[in-house]
Scaffold this motif. Structure first.
Motif, PDB file in Angstrom:
ATOM      1  N   TYR A 123       0.853  -1.183   0.000  1.00 21.16           N
ATOM      2  CA  TYR A 123       0.000   0.000   0.000  1.00 21.16           C
ATOM      3  C   TYR A 123       0.889   1.233   0.000  1.00 21.16           C
ATOM      4  O   TYR A 123       1.976   1.218   0.585  1.00 21.16           O
ATOM      5  N   LEU A 124       0.430   2.297  -0.622  1.00 21.66           N
ATOM      6  CA  LEU A 124       1.187   3.539  -0.560  1.00 21.66           C
ATOM      7  C   LEU A 124       1.244   4.024   0.881  1.00 21.66           C
ATOM      8  O   LEU A 124       0.223   4.046   1.577  1.00 21.66           O
ATOM      9  N   THR A 133      -0.855  -1.185  -3.955  1.00 20.80           N
ATOM     10  CA  THR A 133       0.250  -0.988  -4.890  1.00 20.80           C
ATOM     11  C   THR A 133       1.083  -2.255  -4.949  1.00 20.80           C
ATOM     12  O   THR A 133       1.361  -2.866  -3.918  1.00 20.80           O
ATOM     13  N   VAL A 168       6.210   0.136 -10.142  1.00 22.58           N
ATOM     14  CA  VAL A 168       5.012  -0.271  -9.406  1.00 22.58           C
ATOM     15  C   VAL A 168       3.814  -0.323 -10.341  1.00 22.58           C
ATOM     16  O   VAL A 168       3.841   0.218 -11.450  1.00 22.58           O
ATOM     17  N   VAL A 201       6.233   1.980  -0.296  1.00 17.13           N
ATOM     18  CA  VAL A 201       5.206   0.938  -0.439  1.00 17.13           C
ATOM     19  C   VAL A 201       5.329   0.022   0.779  1.00 17.13           C
ATOM     20  O   VAL A 201       6.272  -0.749   0.896  1.00 17.13           O
TER      21      VAL A 201
END
Length: 189
Positions: A29-30, A60, A72, A99
Motif C-alpha cells: 500500500y502507498l 500498490t 510499481v 510501499v
C-alpha cells in the motif's frame, strides 16, 4: 515498532542490500499521499501542474527495479517511483519507505478527526506525529533530511516552495515555517 524505526533499521542494513535486479517484488500500500503525472512519482513529491494525488493506503504492487526507480502498478497502471533525491537509500529500503506491507488505512481511522482530515487533504496540522506528516505529504528527501528523528524536516511543494516542519520534544508538529502562499497550500489550521 513504529514505521519510522522500521525504515531506519532497514537503512542500517543497506550496506548489505541486494542489487536492484535481486530486490523482491511484493504487494503493499502507498505509505503516503503521492503526486503522479500518470507515469512518474518523485521522492520530492512536488505539487506541479498536471499532477494528481494518489491517496495513502492505495493498493500498490512493486513489480521491479530500475536505475534509481522502483517500478510499481497502481490501480492497474504502471508507474515508477523515482529515487531522485534519496540516493543514499538503497532501492530495497527506498521501496519499503514508499510501499508498505500493512495498510495504513486502519491506523488512520483511529486518528482524531482533524488529523484524518489533514491527511486526506494532503496537508499538515499542528499536533501531527512524524508518521502522520509522512502520510499526509510524503517523506522528506534524505539528501536534505538524513535523520527522520530530527527536530526539523526540510520539504518542498515545488522547486521554489520550501517549507520546514518543526517538531516539539514529544515528536509532534509545533510549527510549519514557509512563505504565505505555500503555507496556504500545505497547512491546515
Amino acid at each position: 515498532m513504529s514505521l519510522l524505526h522500521s525504515i531506519a533499521g532497514a537503512a542500517l542494513l543497506g550496506a548489505f542490500s541486494l542489487p536492484a535486479a535481486a530486490q523482491p517484488t511484493y504487494d503493499g500500500y502507498l505509505c503516503c499521499n503521492v503526486r503522479s503525472d500518470g507515469s512518474w512519482i518523485s521522492d520530492s513529491n512536488y505539487a506541479e501542474s498536471g499532477k494528481r494525488v494518489i491517496p495513502v493506503g492505495t493498493p500498490t504492487r512493486v513489480t521491479g527495479y530500475g536505475r534509481s526507480r522502483v517500478q510499481v502498478e497502481i490501480n492497474g497502471a504502471k508507474q515508477a517511483i523515482g529515487n531522485d533525491y534519496s540516493r543514499d537509500l538503497d532501492l530495497g529500503t527506498f521501496a519499503k519507505r514508499w510501499v508498505v506491507t500493512e495498510d495504513p488505512s486502519a491506523k488512520i481511522a483511529k486518528f482524531p478527526p482533524k488529523i484524518r482530515d489533514a491527511i486526506k487533504s494532503a496537508r499538515i496540522t499542528k499536533g501531527m506525529t512524524r508518521e502522520q506528516v509522512a502520510m499526509a505529504v510524503g517523506y522528506p528527501i534524505s539528501s536534505e533530511n538524513p535523520n527522520l528523528d530530527a527536530p526539523t524536516w526540510r520539504m518542498w511543494l515545488g522547486s521554489f516552495s520550501e517549507f520546514q516542519v518543526q517538531f516539539d520534544r514529544s515528536g509532534r508538529v509545533s510549527e510549519v515555517t514557509t512563505d504565505p502562499q505555500t503555507r496556504n497550500l500545505v497547512v491546515m489550521d
